[in-house]
Every structure is written in C-alpha cells, then in structure tokens.
Design an enzyme around this catalytic site. Structure first.
Site, PDB file in Angstrom:
ATOM      1  N   LEU A  86       0.856  -1.197   0.000  1.00  0.00           N
ATOM      2  CA  LEU A  86       0.000   0.000   0.000  1.00  0.00           C
ATOM      3  C   LEU A  86       0.885   1.238   0.000  1.00  0.00           C
ATOM      4  O   LEU A  86       1.956   1.243   0.608  1.00  0.00           O
ATOM      5  CB  LEU A  86      -0.878   0.029   1.253  1.00  0.00           C
ATOM      6  CG  LEU A  86      -2.003  -0.999   1.361  1.00  0.00           C
ATOM      7  CD1 LEU A  86      -2.574  -1.008   2.777  1.00  0.00           C
ATOM      8  CD2 LEU A  86      -3.103  -0.707   0.347  1.00  0.00           C
ATOM      9  N   LYS A 118      -5.181  -0.779  10.186  1.00  0.00           N
ATOM     10  CA  LYS A 118      -4.040  -1.403   9.499  1.00  0.00           C
ATOM     11  C   LYS A 118      -3.301  -2.238  10.533  1.00  0.00           C
ATOM     12  O   LYS A 118      -2.641  -1.703  11.420  1.00  0.00           O
ATOM     13  CB  LYS A 118      -3.123  -0.339   8.897  1.00  0.00           C
ATOM     14  CG  LYS A 118      -2.001  -0.935   8.067  1.00  0.00           C
ATOM     15  CD  LYS A 118      -1.224   0.158   7.349  1.00  0.00           C
ATOM     16  CE  LYS A 118      -0.215  -0.415   6.372  1.00  0.00           C
ATOM     17  NZ  LYS A 118       0.717  -1.377   6.944  1.00  0.00           N
ATOM     18  N   ARG A 139       3.549 -13.433   1.865  1.00  0.00           N
ATOM     19  CA  ARG A 139       3.519 -12.564   0.699  1.00  0.00           C
ATOM     20  C   ARG A 139       4.788 -12.729  -0.141  1.00  0.00           C
ATOM     21  O   ARG A 139       4.741 -12.624  -1.364  1.00  0.00           O
ATOM     22  CB  ARG A 139       3.387 -11.101   1.124  1.00  0.00           C
ATOM     23  CG  ARG A 139       3.418 -10.201  -0.098  1.00  0.00           C
ATOM     24  CD  ARG A 139       3.021  -8.805   0.214  1.00  0.00           C
ATOM     25  NE  ARG A 139       3.928  -8.212   1.169  1.00  0.00           N
ATOM     26  CZ  ARG A 139       3.842  -6.955   1.585  1.00  0.00           C
ATOM     27  NH1 ARG A 139       2.850  -6.201   1.153  1.00  0.00           N
ATOM     28  NH2 ARG A 139       4.695  -6.468   2.441  1.00  0.00           N
TER      29      ARG A 139
HETATM   30  S1  IVH Z   1      -5.366  -4.399   2.135  1.00  0.00           S
HETATM   31  C1  IVH Z   1      -3.922  -4.612  -2.055  1.00  0.00           C
HETATM   32  N1  IVH Z   1      -6.107  -4.095   4.619  1.00  0.00           N
HETATM   33  O1  IVH Z   1      -0.502  -3.619   5.168  1.00  0.00           O
HETATM   34  C2  IVH Z   1      -4.356  -4.231  -0.708  1.00  0.00           C
HETATM   35  N2  IVH Z   1      -3.843  -4.486   4.143  1.00  0.00           N
HETATM   36  O2  IVH Z   1       1.513  -1.836   4.080  1.00  0.00           O
HETATM   37  C3  IVH Z   1      -3.382  -4.573   0.307  1.00  0.00           C
HETATM   38  N3  IVH Z   1      -2.427  -4.609   6.115  1.00  0.00           N
HETATM   39  O3  IVH Z   1       0.515  -5.735   2.592  1.00  0.00           O
HETATM   40  C4  IVH Z   1      -3.929  -5.160   1.500  1.00  0.00           C
HETATM   41  N4  IVH Z   1      -4.013  -4.292   7.595  1.00  0.00           N
HETATM   42  O4  IVH Z   1       0.008  -6.746   4.923  1.00  0.00           O
HETATM   43  C5  IVH Z   1      -5.094  -4.319   3.774  1.00  0.00           C
HETATM   44  N5  IVH Z   1      -6.893  -3.836   6.781  1.00  0.00           N
HETATM   45  C6  IVH Z   1      -5.880  -4.067   5.939  1.00  0.00           C
HETATM   46  C7  IVH Z   1      -4.566  -4.258   6.374  1.00  0.00           C
HETATM   47  C8  IVH Z   1      -3.567  -4.459   5.442  1.00  0.00           C
HETATM   48  C9  IVH Z   1      -2.730  -4.518   7.410  1.00  0.00           C
HETATM   49  C10 IVH Z   1      -1.060  -4.805   5.631  1.00  0.00           C
HETATM   50  C11 IVH Z   1      -0.920  -5.793   4.493  1.00  0.00           C
HETATM   51  C12 IVH Z   1      -0.319  -4.974   3.401  1.00  0.00           C
HETATM   52  C13 IVH Z   1       0.403  -3.934   4.152  1.00  0.00           C
HETATM   53  C14 IVH Z   1       0.754  -2.733   3.333  1.00  0.00           C
END
Ligand code: IVH
Length: 696
Positions: A86, A118, A139
C-alpha cells in the site's frame, strides 16, 4: 505529525541509504530482526524518494521505492493474483490530496470508502479448497511466497474449515496480540532462545519457523477474499463484482476472524470527511487495543471504483494506508531504579537513553516487577524496543537481542528495601518492603536519627522498625516522649540499652536548630541548606514566620524553591509544634535573627543579611583529607557546621572563590588544586587553633 525525511545530500549517501533500507527490509520480512524501527525505516525511504525525485536518472534498481515493498524473501509458491503493498499518507492533507487524485483518475468521486485498522503483522494468503484450509503462503516478493502451511492450527481466527465448502483464497494479516507476544517470549526464553523485540517480529519469526520444540499461538485478521482458478465460476464472478464491505461480511460468515470482532471494526464512509472522522476514532482507540495497528487502511469500497482506478506494480491505486505515528522506538536501557511507593511496593523503573516517540521525549519506562525483568531477559546497556501509545506509561517490550555487544550487564535486584533498608517480601510478583505502609516512616525516622541530623546513638534502622512495629512511634516527635517502661518491654532491649537510648534522646533534644530542621526532611533542603536557613533566621519561629520572599534572602533559595519550602513547613507545622512541646530545641546557637529592617526594605540576597562575625567571617573554606588532633572525631558535616559557626562558608570543591583549604592527611587532588591556584592551606591543628572558641 510526520517526522522529517532522512536528509540525503549526495549520491554516496543515497547508495548507502538504499543499502541500509534493503538490509532492513530483508530482515523485516525474513526473520524479524530489523536493525531499524519502523519510524526510522519510513524516514529513510522518504529521504530516498526525495533524492530520487531530484535525480531521476540515478535511481538504483534495488531502491525500496521502486519495487513491491519488502520483496526480498524468495518463495516458491506463485500467487495467482499479486499480493500488493500500500502507498502511505501521513496527514489529513495528504489523505485529501490522495482522494482528489483518485477522483481525477476515475473521472468521478469515489462512491464510498471502506475504512479499517491497518494491522501490524504479516500478510498471508490462506487457500481453502472445498472449505478446507490446504495451504498458507506468505507474501514473499508479492509474486511468490513461502509455503508456511506448517503453521496451520496455530493461528487463532483462521479455521481449518470454513462454514461453507467453498474454494477461495482468504488474505489477511497474521499477528500476535500483546498477550500472545508476552507468552511467546516467555516460552522462547524458557527454551534458551533470544526474545523477539516486538509482536510483529515475533509473528514473523514464529510463522516461518519449522520444527520448533514448542508452538505459540498467533492471531489472524482477514481483510481480503478472492477466487482461485478452481473457484466455482458463479462464486468467482460474485466475488469479483462485490463491494469490499460485502466481501468482509462473507469472510466473517465463513467463520474467519476479522476486525468486526474488535473495538475498531471496519466501517464504510460516504466521503473523505467521514473517513477522517473514523481515522481519528481508530487513532484514539489504538492505545487500548490488545493488538498493534500502525495505521488505517482506506479503500474504495465498490468493485467498479477499484477497477476504474487500477493498480500499479507496487500498490493498488484504490487503497491507501494512513500511517499513524510510530509508537515503538529502539533505545538503550541505561539503568534500573527501584522506587518504593506509598504502600511499600518496590517497583523497578527503566532509565532510558532519551528517545522521542510521537512527539514526546521518553526517558523512563515501567518494568512492572522483578519477575517481568527476568521474563524479558533484560540486561543493562541493552537496546530495547520501547512502546508508548496515548497517555499510557511507556513500557519496554523486549531487548533487541541481535544488537547485543557482549558488554551488557545483569540487572541487580535489591536485597533490602532501597528506602528504609528493611527486608523485602518477595513472595508475590510485586515485591514489597516488609514495613509496608510504614516503610516511609521507618525511612524518615532513620534519617532523622542519623549522624548528621539528630545523631541519636542506639537508634539504628532495626530499632526504628521495632518501635514502629510496636506502635510506640508514629512520628518523629513520639521518640521524645518514649518512657523507660515502654523501652525495656521491647525485645532485645536491656536496662543499659534503654538508659543509653534515653540519654541519647535527651541529648538529641538539645541539637541546634539546623539539625532539627534537617531531621524534618524538608524537601529541597539538605544539610547545608538547613544550616544556612537556621543561621539566617536563628529560630524556628522566625523561619515559620518567613514568607517566600523572606526565604529568598538565604543563599541558594530562589523564587522556585522558596514557595515550596514555605508549603512544606506549613505541612509540618503540627509535627514541629509537637517536637517543641516535647522539649526539642528550636534555636540556632550563635545566630542572630535578621533585623526587621533587613527584611522590610525588601533587599534581597544573602549579602543583605548582617555580615557574619567570627574568625572565618567572609571566608570560603574547603576541608580535605583526614582530620587529626582536636578535629579527629568530627565528621565532614560537623566540620562544615564548625566553619559556619565561626562565620565562614563551607564548600566541598576548590575554586578561585576558595579562601582557605584545611588539608589533613592523605589530602589529594583538592590540595593540589589549591596549591595551583595559590590558595592558603592550613593543617588541621592550625585550623583548630583558629576556631578554638567555636569548638564544642
Ligand atoms: S489491504 C492490495 N487491509 O498492510 C491491498 N492491508 O503496508 C493490500 N495490512 O501488505 C492489502 N491491515 O500486509 C489491507 N486492513 C488491511 C490491512 C492491510 C494490514 C497490511 C498488508 C499490506 C500492508 C501494506
């Protein structure tokens, strides 16, 4: 507030920064031993991005800005759909700017947003086939990840089978709750392993570890649901077309844990303003959550909006991470202090190399109790991960074991109460002084009876403990009304000891005011300050009549200290009255009270007080080495008292202001310094002759 980006001002610094960030990212994603805390890493990456913006032709291929973040660990299981990262924003302004650019890209306002915490862990893909969990993959570099299926069964919230026999991939975060982390480190250190620095590292290390002698639980939070090549086409189509909020309901219905079951459930927001309200709510709840979050993830909720926005190679354009300030920093543990509370609890406190976390400088952290120190395997000099969120007292999470140099030292636990020297009750995790609530009384009475205060021979800490325990003494004044009968009745107290103690108490009653004042333990005044006050005012009545302004005429008492001394004395008034009633002396021999005019005219500073008389008038005297002859028995404090009685000023260090140095046997550096500065030196015998009239 965002901390500034790291400053990178030339190509060499840029290359170094890329290398540092790369090393940290490898460690972060591989085994959880990053030498940089998250905040430092973020600053470094922002510094790198800033330099690259200025020098677009010199961007290095392995820059952390250009690839899937953390894409270091080589995996062997390809992802059907890349696992993206992200992009980040750090403020409301940056977030709003992102929504504007997103609306521009899709040619319309985003219909609605999905907002959730997050989670601070590791992304994994959980593959379910006909409802059975068959494979778990990290990942990795985003295109392929490591098979960590061995961890199936150790992750709470990630069931072995779903409520429906569907073939899907659930994506989400594996983390350790605070309690799971504490447990994991306990188990790990009990097995001779090094503790993990924080829950995130613990989850990373635990997830990848195979064939451990023990298992420790982790927790899963689902945040994505997608079809696999084997998914029933109708379901696949439904999933692709669903809003994110509907997918999340489905994930929960399947029996997978999501943020819906927490204090910060996902919500939808109609517009950016509503998103920001929710961001604030989640940020406010952060400190009390039982798991770590490092931001808020905001997504365009509708599939159509997501599709219109598309994705870059690193991150989707329809989602953003609103990063919250780091709550963890690495610093060093310099010392452990042991403080005794009002109830006698002896609590360790960590003294840290100052570190700024979310705008506040942190110098202390709680360590709870000795068992906690042992459990965490802390050593003095350790690099430690410090956690501070909201108004909660900062805590040490764990040592950063891989940063140890070998010079770290064990933390020494107290063997007697650090306040009153009594024994310690260690039967509970929280250690307590055996005197409990009386600890402070024992300590203050022992201090008052000490050699430099009332000098009551035969009244050591053990005897004080006995008197307090017998209920004979509840304050300092009670000592002076003890009767012979009360004392002989005490254990290990013979006739002679009783008489000696009574005689010592009678002598103590006649101590000069300076010592009585010192014995009271007025905060902010020690021995020499007590002497100066006593000499200046000459009687307790005059001291008590003095206001803050009058007190400031005493050397060393400034506008800050004066009011607090006045307040302390007011608080001590009943005790002082009781002491006076018991016959304790309240005057300073040889001192004359300040004349009414000296105070009334408002002149300030010690110089305005009547000049002291005596052979040492106007002199600053330093005593060094061992005293002999008539001065042999005098403690340093008594020497200082003598100097002041004779009109001089005592000091402990030699400077240009020193007028006379009394150098006894084995005098060392002070004597040498005095010689260098050409200051007059005398022997103890010469000095004794000089002040003979004042020796008593
Ligand atoms: S969405 C393509 N939702 O944050 C969308 N990610 O810094 C990516 N993460 O790789 C994932 N909480 O490991 C999403 N509620 C959440 C999340 C989340 C933690 C992590 C995930 C991602 C990383 C990016």
């Amino acid at each position: 507030m965002t901390t500034p980006a790291a400053v990178i001002d030339d190509a060499a610094a840029y290359a170094q920064a890329v290398e540092d960030a790369g090393r940290a990212a490898v460690a972060y994603y591989a085994g959880g031993t990053s030498p940089l805390d998250d905040d430092t890493y973020d600053r470094l990456v922002r510094g790198i991005a800033a330099w690259e913006a200025e020098h677009p032709d010199h961007v290095l291929p392995d820059s952390p800005t250009g690839k899937v973040a953390g894409g270091a660990a080589e995996g062997d299981v390809p992802h059907t759909v890349p696992m993206l990262s992200l992009d980040n924003v750090f403020s409301a302004e940056e977030f709003t700017a992102w929504t504007v650019s997103l609306a521009r890209r899709i040619g319309r306002e985003v219909t609605r947003f999905h907002v959730g915490p997050k989670l601070d862990g590791l992304a994994v893909a959980a593959r379910y086939s006909s409802g059975r969990l068959t494979q778990l993959i990290t990942r990795g570099d985003g295109t392929a990840g490591e098979d960590v299926s061995h961890a199936i069964g150790t992750i709470e919230g990630l069931p072995a089978s779903l409520a429906e026999p569907v073939t899907v991939e659930v994506r989400g975060e594996v983390l350790m709750t605070t309690a799971q982390f504490e447990h994991a480190n306990e188990v790990r250190t009990a097995h001779g392993g090094q503790p993990f620095a924080n829950p995130r590292n613990a989850a990373a290390g635990t997830l990848r570890a195979k064939e451990r002698a023990y298992t420790v639980p982790m927790t899963f939070f689902g945040y994505g649901l997608l079809p696999t090549p084997d998914t029933d086409p109708a379901l696949a189509e439904r999933l692709t077309a669903s809003a994110h909020s509907d997918l999340m309901k489905l994930v929960a219905d399947f029996g997978v844990h999501t943020s819906a079951q927490t204090a910060v459930p996902d919500t939808v927001a109609e517009n950016p303003e509503q998103v920001l309200v929710r961001v604030k709510e989640i940020a406010a709840a952060r400190a009390d959550l039982p798991f770590g979050i490092d931001g808020i993830v905001i997504k365009a909720d509708l599939a159509a909006d997501q599709e219109a926005a598309g994705s870059g190679s690193r991150a989707p354009r329809w989602a953003i991470a609103y990063k919250l300030p780091a709550v963890e920093k690495i610093t060093r543990l310099l010392q452990v202090e042991w403080n005794v509370g009002r109830t006698g609890i002896i609590a360790p406190r960590a003294v840290l190399e100052p570190v700024v976390i979310d705008g506040s400088t942190i110098t202390y952290a709680t360590l709870h109790n000795p068992a906690d120190i042992t459990r965490r395997g802390l050593l003095l000099g350790d690099h430690v991960m410090v956690h501070r969120a909201g108004d909660v007292i900062p805590r040490i999470e764990a040592p950063v074991a891989h940063l140890r140099t070998g010079a770290e030292q064990p933390i020494v636990f107290p063997e007697v109460c650090p306040r009153c020297s009594s024994g310690i009750d260690t039967s509970q995790e929280r250690w307590r002084c055996e005197q409990g609530r009386n600890c402070h009384l024992v300590a203050s009475l022992s201090y008052a009876a000490g050699r430099d205060q009332l000098d009551i021979e035969g009244l050591g800490a053990t005897r004080v403990v006995q008197l307090v325990a017998a209920g004979l003494v509840a304050d300092l004044a009670d000592l002076f009304t003890l009767t012979r009968d009360q004392l002989v009745a005490l254990e290990r107290m013979g006739e002679t000891s009783t008489d000696n103690l009574l005689a010592a108490l009678a002598t103590a009653k006649a101590q000069p005011l300076s010592r009585v004042l010192c014995a009271l333990g007025v905060r902010g005044t020690g021995r020499s300050m007590s002497r100066r006050i006593a000499r200046h005012f000459a009687s307790m009545d005059a001291i008590r009549a003095a206001d803050a302004e009058a007190l400031q005429q005493v050397e060393g008492i400034g506008p800050e200290k004066a009011p607090s001394i006045v307040a302390e004395l007011a608080e001590l008034a009943p005790l002082i009255d009781k002491l006076a009633a018991a016959g304790v002396n309240m005057t300073e021999p040889g001192a004359t009270p300040p004349s009414a005019t000296a105070t009334d005219t408002g002149t300030s500073g010690a110089a305005s007080a009547a000049p002291a008389a005596g052979p040492l008038a106007g002199m600053t005297v330093v005593v060094t080495g061992a005293m002999t002859g008539p001065l042999e028995q005098l403690s340093r404090n008594q020497m200082n008292e003598l100097i002041e009685r004779a009109g001089g000023r005592s000091s402990s260090s030699v400077s240009k202001k020193t007028t006379l140095v009394v150098a006894g046997e084995n005098a060392g550096s002070k004597r040498i310094k005095a010689e260098d500065l050409g200051i007059r030196l005398t022997t103890p015998a010469e000095f004794a002759a000089l002040v003979a009239d004042y020796l008593n």
